[in-house]
Motif scaffolding. Sequence first.
Motif, PDB file in Angstrom:
ATOM      1  N   LYS A  83      -6.039   4.603   4.050  1.00 27.61           N
ATOM      2  CA  LYS A  83      -5.193   3.642   5.037  1.00 27.61           C
ATOM      3  C   LYS A  83      -6.174   3.477   5.878  1.00 27.61           C
ATOM      4  O   LYS A  83      -6.705   4.342   6.695  1.00 27.61           O
ATOM      5  CB  LYS A  83      -4.116   4.427   5.256  1.00 27.61           C
ATOM      6  CG  LYS A  83      -3.228   3.326   6.345  1.00 27.61           C
ATOM      7  CD  LYS A  83      -1.881   3.715   6.583  1.00 27.61           C
ATOM      8  CE  LYS A  83      -1.133   2.833   7.392  1.00 27.61           C
ATOM      9  NZ  LYS A  83      -0.746   1.616   6.542  1.00 27.61           N
ATOM     10  N   LEU A  84      -6.425   2.193   6.453  1.00 25.90           N
ATOM     11  CA  LEU A  84      -7.289   1.659   7.534  1.00 25.90           C
ATOM     12  C   LEU A  84      -6.604   1.736   8.835  1.00 25.90           C
ATOM     13  O   LEU A  84      -5.443   1.503   8.598  1.00 25.90           O
ATOM     14  CB  LEU A  84      -7.865   0.230   7.242  1.00 25.90           C
ATOM     15  CG  LEU A  84      -8.457  -0.017   6.085  1.00 25.90           C
ATOM     16  CD1 LEU A  84      -9.103  -1.461   5.928  1.00 25.90           C
ATOM     17  CD2 LEU A  84      -9.916   0.826   5.970  1.00 25.90           C
ATOM     18  N   SER A 122     -11.362  -6.887   5.339  1.00 24.85           N
ATOM     19  CA  SER A 122     -10.638  -5.559   4.830  1.00 24.85           C
ATOM     20  C   SER A 122      -9.788  -5.508   3.370  1.00 24.85           C
ATOM     21  O   SER A 122      -9.656  -4.737   2.600  1.00 24.85           O
ATOM     22  CB  SER A 122     -10.069  -5.161   6.027  1.00 24.85           C
ATOM     23  OG  SER A 122     -10.962  -4.730   7.105  1.00 24.85           O
ATOM     24  N   TYR A 167       0.964  -1.095  -0.049  1.00 24.53           N
ATOM     25  CA  TYR A 167       0.039   0.085  -0.118  1.00 24.53           C
ATOM     26  C   TYR A 167       0.874   1.177   0.090  1.00 24.53           C
ATOM     27  O   TYR A 167       0.507   2.136  -0.583  1.00 24.53           O
ATOM     28  CB  TYR A 167      -0.893   0.109   1.161  1.00 24.53           C
ATOM     29  CG  TYR A 167      -1.773   1.250   1.342  1.00 24.53           C
ATOM     30  CD1 TYR A 167      -2.846   1.448   0.397  1.00 24.53           C
ATOM     31  CD2 TYR A 167      -1.517   2.209   2.166  1.00 24.53           C
ATOM     32  CE1 TYR A 167      -3.633   2.332   0.590  1.00 24.53           C
ATOM     33  CE2 TYR A 167      -2.375   3.427   2.160  1.00 24.53           C
ATOM     34  CZ  TYR A 167      -3.320   3.618   1.335  1.00 24.53           C
ATOM     35  OH  TYR A 167      -4.104   4.392   1.680  1.00 24.53           O
ATOM     36  N   ARG A 204     -10.042  -3.557   0.106  1.00 16.29           N
ATOM     37  CA  ARG A 204      -9.066  -2.798  -0.424  1.00 16.29           C
ATOM     38  C   ARG A 204      -8.669  -3.103  -1.708  1.00 16.29           C
ATOM     39  O   ARG A 204      -8.047  -2.334  -2.578  1.00 16.29           O
ATOM     40  CB  ARG A 204      -7.781  -2.794   0.869  1.00 16.29           C
ATOM     41  CG  ARG A 204      -6.438  -2.119   0.320  1.00 16.29           C
ATOM     42  CD  ARG A 204      -6.432  -0.713  -0.007  1.00 16.29           C
ATOM     43  NE  ARG A 204      -7.262   0.133   1.326  1.00 16.29           N
ATOM     44  CZ  ARG A 204      -6.478   0.198   2.436  1.00 16.29           C
ATOM     45  NH1 ARG A 204      -5.215   0.058   2.707  1.00 16.29           N
ATOM     46  NH2 ARG A 204      -6.839   1.182   3.451  1.00 16.29           N
ATOM     47  N   ASN A 228      -6.759  -3.956   9.344  1.00 10.25           N
ATOM     48  CA  ASN A 228      -6.046  -3.921   7.979  1.00 10.25           C
ATOM     49  C   ASN A 228      -5.796  -5.511   7.295  1.00 10.25           C
ATOM     50  O   ASN A 228      -5.988  -5.530   6.215  1.00 10.25           O
ATOM     51  CB  ASN A 228      -4.544  -3.409   8.272  1.00 10.25           C
ATOM     52  CG  ASN A 228      -4.756  -2.018   8.288  1.00 10.25           C
ATOM     53  OD1 ASN A 228      -5.559  -1.492   7.650  1.00 10.25           O
ATOM     54  ND2 ASN A 228      -3.729  -1.269   8.850  1.00 10.25           N
TER      55      ASN A 228
END
Length: 285
Positions: A111-112, A121, A85, A125, A116
């Motif tokens: 960004k989580l 998730s 990421y 993403r 994550n």
Amino acid sequence: MAAQRRSADTDPTPDDLPSCSSLTTKELQQNWQAVKREQRPVRLLFEIPSTRIVEQTLSKHALYEIAVMRSGSFESHRVSVERRYSDFCHLHHRLVEEFEEELEEVLLPRKLLTGNFCPESISERRRALQDYLARLYATRCVRHSPLFASFFTEQEQRRAHGLLRAGQFRPALEQLRTVLDIQEKLLPWQQPTMTVSTLAGLAVCHRDLDEPEQAFAAAQRALPPVRRYGLRRYRAALLELLVDEGYRLGRPVAQLQEELTTLRDAERGEASPRSLKELLIREFI
């Protein structure tokens, strides 16, 4: 009327089809579809089919597999790279610096802060990043930018040059093949000069693995854009490799030798010429 004119410019007409009167209606329809498929523009698709979690001593992160594919054509060979990421963040920051207005509505998924690494998730993403790449590619200035191309190739290029420097030519070769596959897919939106370093690296690896046919072929592909775009730093070194490998293979190299001699005479009094391997190793130091 304008729409009709555009359609006439791009779509096949019955005159494009075989004129044989013996064709059945079904055969005519099949030929019509074949002509339309041939004229369909080839575009790129970016798919993120999988993610893997890498755990380190004090941290862990997700690696997203990015497959680069051409639409409108069948590809038996799948080429993909892995990116974190943070790599997407770095790309976005550099692109916004250069194309702020054009990317005003193209947002990088946030960004989580928690969760994550849970499967839901990660899946969400993955889809969001896939859509992000599609939107970047749909933006003309980004599609033509070297920044976009380097996102898919720079890490593999650096890895390949490190392996080449260490004398690990076989794994370096595999990295460079991946880079070349992606670069060729990104063409024609990038200058052909982007493949020169990759082809030169392939030539060096094949030569040092005692594969003269492949070394000669890679260097031969690299030479035309070097000549055309005046990439002087590569020209003599490529010619030297071509002459050496050409003699081994029994190829006619008299013209290449003459070109090399002319270049060497012009360089007299300058710094000592570097070999192709030395040039490549210095690129990513």
